[in-house]
Design an enzyme around this catalytic site. Structure first.
Site, PDB file in Angstrom:
ATOM      1  N   ASP A 441     -16.052   6.423 -12.085  1.00  0.00           N
ATOM      2  CA  ASP A 441     -17.237   7.232 -11.809  1.00  0.00           C
ATOM      3  C   ASP A 441     -18.219   7.160 -12.981  1.00  0.00           C
ATOM      4  O   ASP A 441     -17.881   6.685 -14.077  1.00  0.00           O
ATOM      5  CB  ASP A 441     -16.786   8.682 -11.571  1.00  0.00           C
ATOM      6  CG  ASP A 441     -17.665   9.410 -10.579  1.00  0.00           C
ATOM      7  OD1 ASP A 441     -18.795   8.961 -10.346  1.00  0.00           O
ATOM      8  OD2 ASP A 441     -17.217  10.448 -10.045  1.00  0.00           O
ATOM      9  N   ASP A 505     -22.316   9.942  -2.047  1.00  0.00           N
ATOM     10  CA  ASP A 505     -21.532  11.177  -2.008  1.00  0.00           C
ATOM     11  C   ASP A 505     -21.735  11.900  -0.684  1.00  0.00           C
ATOM     12  O   ASP A 505     -21.075  12.902  -0.420  1.00  0.00           O
ATOM     13  CB  ASP A 505     -21.952  12.108  -3.156  1.00  0.00           C
ATOM     14  CG  ASP A 505     -21.050  11.934  -4.368  1.00  0.00           C
ATOM     15  OD1 ASP A 505     -20.098  11.133  -4.283  1.00  0.00           O
ATOM     16  OD2 ASP A 505     -21.297  12.588  -5.395  1.00  0.00           O
TER      17      ASP A 505
HETATM   18  C1  DGJ Z   1     -18.838  12.059  -8.037  1.00  0.00           C
HETATM   19  C2  DGJ Z   1     -18.214  11.137  -7.049  1.00  0.00           C
HETATM   20  O1  DGJ Z   1     -19.165  10.438  -6.331  1.00  0.00           O
HETATM   21  C3  DGJ Z   1     -17.294  11.941  -6.148  1.00  0.00           C
HETATM   22  O2  DGJ Z   1     -16.767  11.111  -5.140  1.00  0.00           O
HETATM   23  C4  DGJ Z   1     -16.205  12.529  -6.973  1.00  0.00           C
HETATM   24  O3  DGJ Z   1     -15.405  11.516  -7.505  1.00  0.00           O
HETATM   25  C5  DGJ Z   1     -16.811  13.376  -8.082  1.00  0.00           C
HETATM   26  N1  DGJ Z   1     -17.820  12.686  -8.827  1.00  0.00           N
HETATM   27  C6  DGJ Z   1     -15.742  13.856  -9.013  1.00  0.00           C
HETATM   28  O4  DGJ Z   1     -16.250  14.535 -10.071  1.00  0.00           O
END
Ligand code: DGJ
Length: 700
Positions: A441, A505
């Site tokens: 991430d 997301d």
């Molecule tokens: C952002 C990501 O896009 C999510 O899928 C998840 O992993 C969160 N961060 C976790 O903090």
């Protein structure tokens, strides 16, 4: 040096005239033979009231030779040598590539321009290197790759977006003036995807001449498309360099990222076919040649609330549903109880996992699934052990206070101690545990990207690549997902060292339809992470029936993102059904040729994938149909001389609200000719908004 160079690929020609400087004469449809009179027939007149000489639109256009639009190179040597003019002095030609060497004796600079054309995919690659041959520093402010497009490229399609709404498209005329996009966010970004199309009037999915461009770079960039006042036009792309970011000492050089470009007469479908083919053969390499495993990712299921016994129950349910890889997301490491703390402390939280992580991993493995773990290595929380020990590892500018993002800061990867610490932590995790997959991430932008006070987006981006390369060299079976808040770092260069993108997301299936469509222009389905989320979307609060969620997720690299323990049994069975459907067609989805259909009703999204034997088509009704009756589905990628077995493989399970009588064929298997399907089409049922069906066609 006077010559003509002709590079060809399956369907394209690139013809370059080399005089003082190389200039592209033609980049488009393949030419079987170049006329001997080509130099005469392409000689431009010189118009009144302009310069007295013809100014080539060269591979690196120069202000100093009279190109009044954006030059390919900008810089200076202590305020001198700011308008260099390069003469070619050498070229290295092979079947599919050419490298030109150019020099400016006055400015004491050399250029190396590399162009390659991939025969099978028709994708062209271009990169430029500048070398400072002088004794003093040269301050480079810009070096970009320029490619001309013909004057009938009259329309432009660009991409815009933001978090949870990535890959949106925008059409505009490309006649006078132009288009410019600058990305200063320090990562590829949700906002400014480095890609662009120009094409003939009204080009669409299935028709028209289109030229497509993508800059493979995960840092800052500048992308522009300009129409000169004489009508000539070009697209230019390169890294956006911050002031003072590229100071070249004697003999030092700077190379641009690769610009990838392609041309097709078959509209946007042709372009995406070329890019997908190229990505599959030249960019991505999976450590093991196996089907892309279906995921369950814990994030939207449990967030930071980790209880190993409960996670094992989730794994049980996941395995029953047909999941093949189970990923523990954020929240597993020491002190990570929420988003404000602990980034950098990449040690297991033993309060949450008193027996360690092994029992969970073994449980997952015993259920026949691979295990994956979330990390965000480039980041540091102020509230962390790492920050207490090394506050000076933050990427920052001394003397200023920079805003945090998601309460976190970026680590300076060019600091060798910091780089080594991150490698050691990740290496340790991958060595200690049976981890097959890292979800990597990166949740904030680079606001003050200073390394030792100097601008460092370029250095930071290259250090990230180096960290990934080093890790993959040590663990060559591990796969990595480029996540970046979902959609924030999606490009060809990061894909050389990762194996999947978390596309967004946003798991809202309606939003996802647009996001995934935009992404599909460049990236094949097998790298597009797409998950079934909860019935009520966590980003939009919109509710979706499982049909819409399942159908939207199953076209990519499929996954599930929820707590399967909490959902009712019937819903779990539905997940299993869509996972099974995905697996049934995965071979086709992940290797076939993707296409999108131009629909009369713009509220419909119709897309699919085909190979020489099968076609899989999804018809998604996004919002209320425009007309009472849908248009027949005409399939242009079909073989008109063949017969097909046509079967509906998924239909919304709820009753139809807008249709009181279904077409009878829905319950039958039809035999239809490719010609009929192409020209007359198949009558579709009336779909309710936010529902989808899927058809499978098999050549007999
Ligand atoms: C952002 C990501 O896009 C999510 O899928 C998840 O992993 C969160 N961060 C976790 O903090």
């Amino acid at each position: 040096m006077n010559s003509i160079i002709h590079l060809t690929s399956k369907n394209c020609s690139l013809i370059i005239k080399v005089e003082r400087t190389p200039e592209i004469l033609h980049w488009g449809p393949r030419i079987s033979q170049i006329d001997p009179d080509i130099l005469l027939s392409t000689e431009r007149p010189i118009s009144q009231a302009r310069l007295d000489v013809d100014v080539p639109l060269s591979l690196c256009p120069e202000l100093g030779s009279g190109h009044f639009n954006a030059p390919g190179l900008e810089g200076h040597r202590d305020s001198y040598d700011w308008a260099p003019v390069f003469d070619v002095f050498d070229q290295d030609l092979s079947a599919q590539s050419v490298i030109f060497k150019l020099q400016d004796h006055v400015a004491q600079l050399q250029l190396e321009i590399e162009i390659k054309i991939d025969f099978e995919s028709d994708v062209l690659q271009k990169r430029i290197t500048v070398i400072n041959t002088g004794k003093t520093n040269y301050s480079l402010t810009k070096l970009s790759s320029t490619l001309p497009v013909p004057n009938h490229a009259n329309e432009l399609m660009s991409f815009h977006g933001r978090w949870s709404r990535e890959f949106q498209t925008h059409r505009q005329s490309f006649a006078h003036g132009g288009f410019m996009q600058e990305n200063r966010r320090g990562r590829t970004s949700h906002e400014n995807f480095p890609g662009l199309f120009v094409g003939s009037d009204n080009f669409n999915e299935q028709c028209g001449q289109v030229w497509g461009f993508h800059l493979g770079w995960s840092g800052n960039h500048q992308l522009r498309a300009d129409v000169k006042s004489d009508g000539r036009r070009f697209v230019q792309a390169g890294e956006l360099l911050l002031a003072g970011e590229a100071i070249l000492a004697e003999s030092e050089s700077y190379s641009t990222p690769w610009l990838y470009a392609t041309y097709s007469t078959a509209g946007l479908n042709g372009i995406s076919e070329h890019f997908h083919h190229f990505v599959r053969n030249n960019i991505i390499s999976f450590p093991v040649d196996k089907p892309r495993p279906v995921h369950l990712n814990t994030w939207e299921g449990i967030y930071f609330d980790h209880d190993p016994a409960y996670i094992m129950k989730m794994a049980d349910e996941a395995a029953v549903m047909g999941v093949e890889r189970f990923i523990i997301d954020d929240g597993w490491f020491i002190g990570r109880h929420g988003e404000r703390a602990a980034l950098g402390d990449w040690y297991l939280d033993e309060q949450k996992y008193p027996n360690g992580l092994e029992p969970v991993i073994s449980h997952v493995n015993d259920l026949g699934m691979e295990f994956g773990l979330w990390v965000e290595p480039e980041m540091i929380s102020q509230d962390s052990l790492l920050y207490k020990a090394h506050p000076d590892w933050v990427l920052e500018l001394q003397g200023y206070h920079q805003p945090s993002g998601r309460w976190q800061y970026v680590l300076d990867l060019q600091n060798p101690d910091c780089f080594n610490y991150l490698f050691e932590r990740l290496n340790d995790l991958l060595t200690t545990y049976n981890i097959s997959y890292l979800k990597w991430d990166m949740n904030r932008e680079l606001v003050q990207p200073g390394h030792q006070g100097k601008p460092a987006v370029n250095g930071q981006t290259n250090a990230l690549y180096a960290l990934l390369d080093k890790l993959l060299a040590a663990h060559d079976k591990v796969e990595i997902e480029s996540c970046s808040s979902g959609g924030g770092r999606i490009d060809f260069e990061i894909l050389k060292r990762t194996h999947r993108f978390w596309a967004s997301d946003c798991n809202d299936a309606l939003e996802r339809q647009a996001i995934q469509r935009g992404m599909s222009y460049f990236f094949p389905p097998e790298v597009m992470g797409s998950h079934i989320g909860p019935d009520e979307s966590h980003t939009t609060r919109r509710m979706h029936h499982i049909n819409m969620r399942g159908m939207t997720a199953l076209g990519g690299h499929m996954g599930v993102e929820l707590d399967p323990v909490k959902v009712p049994k019937e819903e779990r069975q539905a997940f299993a059904k869509y996972i099974a459907l995905h697996k049934q067609y995965r071979h086709l989805l992940h290797s076939g040729r993707s296409f999108r259909v131009d629909t009369a009703d713009k509220r419909q999204n119709i897309y699919g994938v085909h190979n020489d034997i099968e076609i899989l088509i999804t018809v998604c009704q996004l919002t209320m149909p425009d007309y009472a009756l849908p248009s027949p589905l005409r399939i242009s990628c079909i073989d008109p001389s063949a017969l097909y077995q046509v079967k509906l493989v998924e239909t919304p399970t709820t009753s139809f609200q807008l249709m009181k009588q279904r077409p009878k064929w829905l319950d039958k298997t039809l035999t239809l000719s490719g010609e009929n399907l192409k020209e007359i089409g198949l009558t579709l049922p009336i779909l309710d908004p936010e529902s989808a069906l899927m058809l499978h066609l098999k050549k007999l």
